[in-house]
Design an enzyme around this catalytic site. Structure first.
Site, PDB file in Angstrom:
ATOM      1  CB  SER A 121      -0.924   0.001   1.210  1.00  0.00           C
ATOM      2  OG  SER A 121      -0.194  -0.248   2.388  1.00  0.00           O
ATOM      3  CG  HIS A 142      -2.875  -0.362  -3.100  1.00  0.00           C
ATOM      4  ND1 HIS A 142      -3.177   0.933  -2.789  1.00  0.00           N
ATOM      5  CD2 HIS A 142      -2.979  -1.056  -1.934  1.00  0.00           C
ATOM      6  CE1 HIS A 142      -3.449   1.025  -1.503  1.00  0.00           C
ATOM      7  NE2 HIS A 142      -3.346  -0.163  -0.960  1.00  0.00           N
ATOM      8  CD  GLU A 154      -4.089   3.572  -5.394  1.00  0.00           C
ATOM      9  OE1 GLU A 154      -4.610   4.647  -5.066  1.00  0.00           O
ATOM     10  OE2 GLU A 154      -3.132   3.076  -4.766  1.00  0.00           O
ATOM     11  CG  ASN A 193      -3.069   3.961   1.340  1.00  0.00           C
ATOM     12  OD1 ASN A 193      -4.230   4.040   1.727  1.00  0.00           O
ATOM     13  ND2 ASN A 193      -2.408   2.818   1.291  1.00  0.00           N
TER      14      ASN A 193
END
Ligand code: 3HC
Length: 381
Positions: A121, A142, A154, A193
């Site tokens: 992540s 991700h 992602e 994130n």
């Protein structure tokens, strides 16, 4: 492009078991691998629970759920787990030393044809891929928690990832019924994130300084910022260990991305890991899935402008630095965090000038983190 039939998922935690489940739901033969049988047993119980939920909601038929479950083979022995596998998806904890160890073992047994993907992540894909025998056939994929329900993946190429592997990643994501968003640059936190992790810390600053309760702040996040969960609730749901490790990895690579609040490290070191340990910001029972009660009434007690300003500032950084465009950013937030309204639309309604003023006030505490991004500044004019 290689044909994918068999997928091996390394790590059977929250993300690993979910990725294994959706792969099996979409017809792949799956091996789920962990270092101890008890972890695999617990993961298979969670998969069973999730499949039963989907049956209960008429999303799949009972017989189908049994077939899906049967397509997932839990295996402890790494050598056996890698036999004939086309794609390895690594979902072990976010610690570069641990990943280094895992990939050196994997390299001993993986067949030539196996493509490597990491569900990291926050760790740079280029850095991880260089620990392996095949940086050219390595990609970041991700997923978002819970992988069974969140539509976003992602896709992050590393510095040496071949174009055919990027295409393979995108096609795999589509074949899982998910929507890929390409992350153009391998930056700490990628897209979502970079917004989510700093927001948890910002919420902790708000809790400390604004004299409001956690449920008042979380209710405002849910009803005024249009996220489906409160931010403390989401941090507990994700895992305080995950947030803590992500913070460390992101902050050690880029001081601008995050302004760490000590509360996260404190929760982590006292073993309060969120939902999974029964305690985090909130306390929980032993149900598989549990929500924090939040209300519109409580939302009226708090103005979440500080959190909104930080989210917009980090989002603007992504756009200024060509990590993604505005459209992909909004898509990623909608599908990865369930945001019900466009972030920049919420910003517009609050007023970009007010947002810039808020950041300028906060700048006194940490100039590099709060300085308004040029893209955000242009919106305020
Ligand atoms: N499988 C099947 N069903 C599940 C499930 C799973 N894994 N998890 C939850 N459900 C079920 C629930 O049990 C519930 O069933 P019920 O109606 O019988 O009680 C149903 O889904 C709906 O749950 P809710 O009533 O809580 O409804 P929501 O509309 O809020 O949807 C949610 C749930 C999709 C989890 C939503 O709250 C959401 O999107 N939350 C935000 C999640 C998020 O932001 N994830 C990303 C975090 S960041 C990340 O993962 C990246 C990492 O690198 C840190």
């Amino acid at each position: 492009m290689p044909q994918l039939n068999k997928i091996t998922v390394l790590g059977s935690g929250i993300m690993g078991h979910g990725i294994a489940q959706i792969s099996a739901m979409n017809g792949y033969q799956v091996v789920l691998r962990d270092i101890e049988q008890r972890f695999l047993d617990s993961a298979m119980d969670k998969i069973k629970w999730s499949l039963d939920k989907l049956v209960e909601k008429n999303k799949i038929k009972k017989e189908e759920s049994e077939k899906i479950y049967g397509r997932i083979k839990p295996i402890v022995e790494l050598k056996d787990a890698l036999i004939d596998t086309d794609l390895l998806i690594e979902a072990v904890p976010e610690d570069l030393n641990l990943k280094k160890k895992v990939y050196s073992e994997v390299d001993q047994f993986a067949e030539e044809k196996t493509v490597y993907a990491s569900n990291t992540s926050t760790l740079p894909i280029s850095e991880i891929s260089q620990l392996t025998s095949r940086p050219d056939r390595f990609i970041g994929l991700h997923f978002f928690n819970p992988p069974q329900l969140m539509k976003l993946v992602e896709v992050i190429p590393g510095a040496r990832t071949e174009k055919s592997i990027v295409d393979l990643g995108i096609n795999l994501v589509k074949s899982l019924g998910k929507d890929p968003v390409l992350c153009n640059k391998d930056v700490p936190g990628f897209i979502v994130n970079r917004i989510f992790i700093p927001l948890v810390h910002e919420a902790a600053y708000c809790l400390e300084s604004d004299g409001k309760t956690m449920t008042q702040i979380d209710s405002a996040v849910k009803f005024k910022l249009f996220l489906p969960m409160g931010i403390f609730e989401l941090a507990d749901y994700t895992g305080i260990d995950v947030i803590h490790k992500a913070t460390f990895e992101m902050y050690s690579r880029d001081k601008k991305v995050i302004y760490p609040h000590p509360m996260i490290a404190q929760l982590f070191s006292s073993g309060k890991l969120g939902k999974k340990s029964g305690d985090g910001f909130y306390s929980y029972g032993d149900k598989n899935y549990e929500r924090v009660p939040l209300s519109e009434e409580e939302a009226k007690q708090y103005d979440p402008i500080r959190m909104l300003s930080v989210a917009l500032n980090n989002a603007s950084w992504l756009i200024t630095n060509n990590v993604c465009n505005n459209e992909d950013l909004e898509l990623a937030l909608r599908l990865g965090m369930g945001l019900k309204k466009e972030l920049f639309e919420i910003g517009k309604e609050y007023g970009f000038e007010k947002i810039i003023n808020t950041l300028n006030q906060l700048k006194k505490g940490n100039e590099s983190f709060y300085t308004p991004d040029p893209y955000l500044v242009t919106l305020s004019k």
